[in-house]
Design a protein around this motif. Sequence first.
Motif, mmCIF file in Angstrom:
data_model
loop_
_atom_site.group_PDB
_atom_site.id
_atom_site.type_symbol
_atom_site.label_atom_id
_atom_site.label_comp_id
_atom_site.label_asym_id
_atom_site.label_seq_id
_atom_site.Cartn_x
_atom_site.Cartn_y
_atom_site.Cartn_z
ATOM 1 N N LEU A 33 0.858 -1.177 0.000
ATOM 2 C CA LEU A 33 0.000 0.000 0.000
ATOM 3 C C LEU A 33 0.900 1.235 0.000
ATOM 4 O O LEU A 33 1.855 1.310 0.774
ATOM 5 C CB LEU A 33 -0.924 0.013 1.213
ATOM 6 N N VAL A 34 0.599 2.168 -0.885
ATOM 7 C CA VAL A 34 1.389 3.391 -1.007
ATOM 8 C C VAL A 34 0.520 4.578 -0.581
ATOM 9 O O VAL A 34 -0.180 5.171 -1.409
ATOM 10 C CB VAL A 34 1.907 3.582 -2.455
ATOM 11 N N PRO A 35 0.525 4.915 0.711
ATOM 12 C CA PRO A 35 -0.229 6.091 1.149
ATOM 13 C C PRO A 35 0.493 7.356 0.679
ATOM 14 O O PRO A 35 1.689 7.519 0.908
ATOM 15 C CB PRO A 35 -0.240 5.974 2.669
ATOM 16 N N LEU A 36 -0.251 8.200 0.002
ATOM 17 C CA LEU A 36 0.298 9.424 -0.555
ATOM 18 C C LEU A 36 -0.461 10.613 0.024
ATOM 19 O O LEU A 36 -1.630 10.835 -0.306
ATOM 20 C CB LEU A 36 0.166 9.411 -2.088
ATOM 21 N N TYR A 72 -1.959 -5.171 10.527
ATOM 22 C CA TYR A 72 -2.387 -6.122 9.500
ATOM 23 C C TYR A 72 -1.211 -6.761 8.756
ATOM 24 O O TYR A 72 -1.419 -7.557 7.848
ATOM 25 C CB TYR A 72 -3.302 -5.430 8.481
ATOM 26 N N ALA A 73 0.005 -6.374 9.108
ATOM 27 C CA ALA A 73 1.222 -6.891 8.461
ATOM 28 C C ALA A 73 1.192 -6.640 6.954
ATOM 29 O O ALA A 73 1.521 -7.511 6.149
ATOM 30 C CB ALA A 73 1.419 -8.373 8.776
ATOM 31 N N VAL A 74 0.807 -5.425 6.575
ATOM 32 C CA VAL A 74 0.779 -5.027 5.171
ATOM 33 C C VAL A 74 1.973 -4.098 4.926
ATOM 34 O O VAL A 74 2.142 -3.108 5.650
ATOM 35 C CB VAL A 74 -0.540 -4.289 4.826
ATOM 36 N N PRO A 75 2.786 -4.397 3.911
ATOM 37 C CA PRO A 75 3.904 -3.491 3.621
ATOM 38 C C PRO A 75 3.393 -2.167 3.064
ATOM 39 O O PRO A 75 2.415 -2.129 2.310
ATOM 40 C CB PRO A 75 4.720 -4.245 2.569
ATOM 41 N N ILE A 76 4.052 -1.079 3.478
ATOM 42 C CA ILE A 76 3.668 0.249 2.998
ATOM 43 C C ILE A 76 4.911 1.008 2.545
ATOM 44 O O ILE A 76 6.029 0.716 2.974
ATOM 45 C CB ILE A 76 2.907 1.075 4.062
ATOM 46 N N GLU A 77 4.672 1.989 1.687
ATOM 47 C CA GLU A 77 5.711 2.916 1.256
ATOM 48 C C GLU A 77 5.065 4.301 1.269
ATOM 49 O O GLU A 77 4.258 4.625 0.400
ATOM 50 C CB GLU A 77 6.192 2.549 -0.150
ATOM 51 N N ARG A 78 5.381 5.103 2.293
ATOM 52 C CA ARG A 78 4.693 6.380 2.527
ATOM 53 C C ARG A 78 5.359 7.531 1.784
ATOM 54 O O ARG A 78 6.572 7.595 1.695
ATOM 55 C CB ARG A 78 4.680 6.688 4.025
ATOM 56 N N PHE A 79 4.499 8.444 1.292
ATOM 57 C CA PHE A 79 4.982 9.643 0.610
ATOM 58 C C PHE A 79 4.180 10.854 1.059
ATOM 59 O O PHE A 79 2.990 10.752 1.310
ATOM 60 C CB PHE A 79 4.823 9.515 -0.915
ATOM 61 N N GLU A 80 4.859 11.986 1.112
ATOM 62 C CA GLU A 80 4.217 13.264 1.376
ATOM 63 C C GLU A 80 4.700 14.237 0.302
ATOM 64 O O GLU A 80 5.901 14.371 0.074
ATOM 65 C CB GLU A 80 4.597 13.774 2.762
#
Length: 180
Positions: A33-36, A72-80
């Motif tokens: 999941l890539v939260p932006l 939930y042990a979901v990999p993420i890659e966060r961006f702002e």
Amino acid sequence: MKRINLLLPFTHGVDMRAIEQALLLANGRQATLVPLALIHVPEERRAKGARLEHVQQSKDFLEAVKHKAARYAVPIERFEVFTGDVVQSINTIASDLECEGILLFVGRKDGILLQASEIKHLMETTTCRLYILRLQTDDGESVAQKLVKGFLSLSRKQRARLAPAQESSEEEVTFPMGTR
């Protein structure tokens, strides 16, 4: 095997239900999941910078996703990203990260995590797959709460007609045809 990325853009209104649904979808797809978090800075405001409340909301969103993703042990890659054009920035990041899709959440009347106008513009311009998820909106009361409230507003006489009789004998009870 190619990694699957799902982009979760945000401009306003941290909504834990939407974040949770995004994480469940990413988990089910075995995706990152890539939260932006996008902080809109209009051209006329560039010299002054972003509004503090937008920056704080962005940080809150990214932290909420981080916290729930760990659960939930979901990999993420966060961006702002600070931007003058939210939709263009979403499309650019989606393309650069080769995202399989963009997750968009809508309520009854408006967008969730993004403005309705931003969602509409994305639908018109994006070449990436869009996952549009509709969330039930709370009007402050659940259906059960509304029913109880309605029941309590009835007079005692009206409630007595709805409530089953306490002292009825077996002969007084009627059954629909075919149930006896």
